[in-house]
Design an enzyme around this catalytic site. Structure first.
Site, mmCIF file in Angstrom:
data_model
loop_
_atom_site.group_PDB
_atom_site.id
_atom_site.type_symbol
_atom_site.label_atom_id
_atom_site.label_comp_id
_atom_site.label_asym_id
_atom_site.label_seq_id
_atom_site.Cartn_x
_atom_site.Cartn_y
_atom_site.Cartn_z
ATOM 1 N N GLY A 36 -5.145 -4.713 6.933
ATOM 2 C CA GLY A 36 -6.284 -3.800 6.911
ATOM 3 C C GLY A 36 -7.317 -4.057 7.977
ATOM 4 N N THR A 62 0.841 -1.184 0.000
ATOM 5 C CA THR A 62 0.000 0.000 0.000
ATOM 6 C C THR A 62 0.884 1.244 0.000
ATOM 7 O OG1 THR A 62 -1.769 -1.128 1.182
ATOM 8 C CG2 THR A 62 -1.663 1.269 1.410
ATOM 9 N N ILE A 92 -13.191 -4.920 1.160
ATOM 10 C CA ILE A 92 -12.754 -3.536 1.302
ATOM 11 C C ILE A 92 -11.849 -3.448 2.518
ATOM 12 C CG2 ILE A 92 -13.475 -1.161 1.795
ATOM 13 C CD1 ILE A 92 -16.061 -1.816 0.235
ATOM 14 N N ASP A 122 -8.707 -1.094 4.857
ATOM 15 C CA ASP A 122 -8.674 0.120 5.669
ATOM 16 C C ASP A 122 -8.414 1.384 4.869
ATOM 17 O OD1 ASP A 122 -5.453 0.953 6.198
ATOM 18 O OD2 ASP A 122 -5.837 -1.086 5.521
#
Length: 314
Positions: free
Chosen positions: A238, A185, A214, A216
């Site tokens: 996440g 990320t 989905i 964080d």
């Protein structure tokens, strides 16, 4: 203290003997993106513009798990997500489930500026990107041979994989990092030292994640947050970051407990489960921190005073 900028390319259990052919491209990407950010700050761009510009560069760098380098879902597809937030105005935008948008962070910015909403996802977000004239590509553009191989490894190991993992077994006689992505990320935080702050984060998520998952990154207060005190971008696992509301907790400790940026960030990292979280953060006065409880985090930073660093391990 003047302006400050920090960026990350993912945190995880990064082996200290990471081969140079995989380490150097990511360090080059961080240095290049940091230079872009410094140039933008010196040109007088506001922090929100700087943060978006830096994350766009990181999205375009295929060695990170965002944009072009995004890892694959269990279905062999890409689902990208991003968020951006202006600390001065508290305006923010987020997107998920993107399969064709070249720069998800720019779509998040358009959601922030041109809709009454904060968060758009999947086909509706794709349609909005086309309506707004953002650059798109065929989904096959994001399906790289490297990420196809990583997905195969993760499936063989029956694992959903974060940015990095320790080697746990041998595949075909070779020591492999199962499901490993070549980068993590990405994020950027910026302060102009005059009261304006911004945070931006973008990701391809987890290797072998369920389609529709989905993380964080696009959740304001979890992976991305900015207010008048600080700007924060998180990376790591996440689900742990969401449970810990990591980015908002840093700001809340400053706001309600009067902690310094360093103390607030360190407290949040220390209370998170081991080997799950890293973050970058800047405060309104130009302070900056980049703590993590994993073995490493690809990161870079610079300050108006001339301090500049690109680093991986502690």
């Amino acid at each position: 203290m003047g302006w400050a900028i920090a960026l990350h390319g993912g945190a995880g259990d990064i082996p200290v003997d990471l081969p140079l052919d995989r380490r150097l491209p990511r360090e080059s990407g961080l240095r290049h993106s940091l230079d872009v950010g410094i140039a933008a700050i010196n040109a007088g761009l506001p922090p929100i513009d700087v943060a978006e510009r830096v994350v766009r560069e990181l999205e375009n760098w295929p060695d990170f798990n965002a944009g072009r380098g995004s890892v694959l879902t269990a279905d062999g597809t890409v689902e990208m997500e991003a968020a951006i937030m202006d600390g001065k105005t508290m305006a923010c935008g987020a997107v998920s489930g993107l399969i064709s948008v070249i720069n998800p962070i720019s779509l998040a910015r358009v959601v922030m500026q041109k809709t009454p909403h904060i968060y758009l996802g999947f086909s509706a977000a794709e349609a909005f990107a086309r309506e707004q004239g953002l650059e798109v590509a065929d989904p096959s553009h994001f399906i790289t041979p490297e990420n196809v191989e990583r997905l195969k490894q993760a499936k063989e190991a029956k694992r959903v994989q974060v940015d990095y993992t320790e080697p746990v077994t041998a595949i075909r006689g070779e020591n492999k990092l199962l499901g490993e992505s070549d980068g993590g990320t990405v994020g950027c935080v910026v302060t102009d030292g005059l009261g304006s702050l911004a945070a931006a984060t973008s990701t391809g998520g987890l290797v072998n994640k369920m389609a529709g998952r989905i993380g964080d990154t696009p959740i304001i207060g979890a992976g991305t947050y900015a207010n008048s005190l600080c700007a924060v971008s998180a990376t790591g696992k996440g689900e742990a970051i969401i449970r810990g509301t990591v980015a908002r907790d840093v700001a809340a400790l400053m706001e309600f407990q009067g902690l310094s940026l360093e103390d607030a960030a360190n407290f949040v990292i220390q209370k998170a489960p081991k080997s799950t979280v890293g973050l970058i953060a800047v405060s309104a006065d130009g302070s900056m921190v980049m703590p993590f409880n994993t073995s490493g985090m690809f990161r870079a930073c610079a300050t108006e005073g001339g301090h500049s660093v690109v680093s991986i391990w502690a």
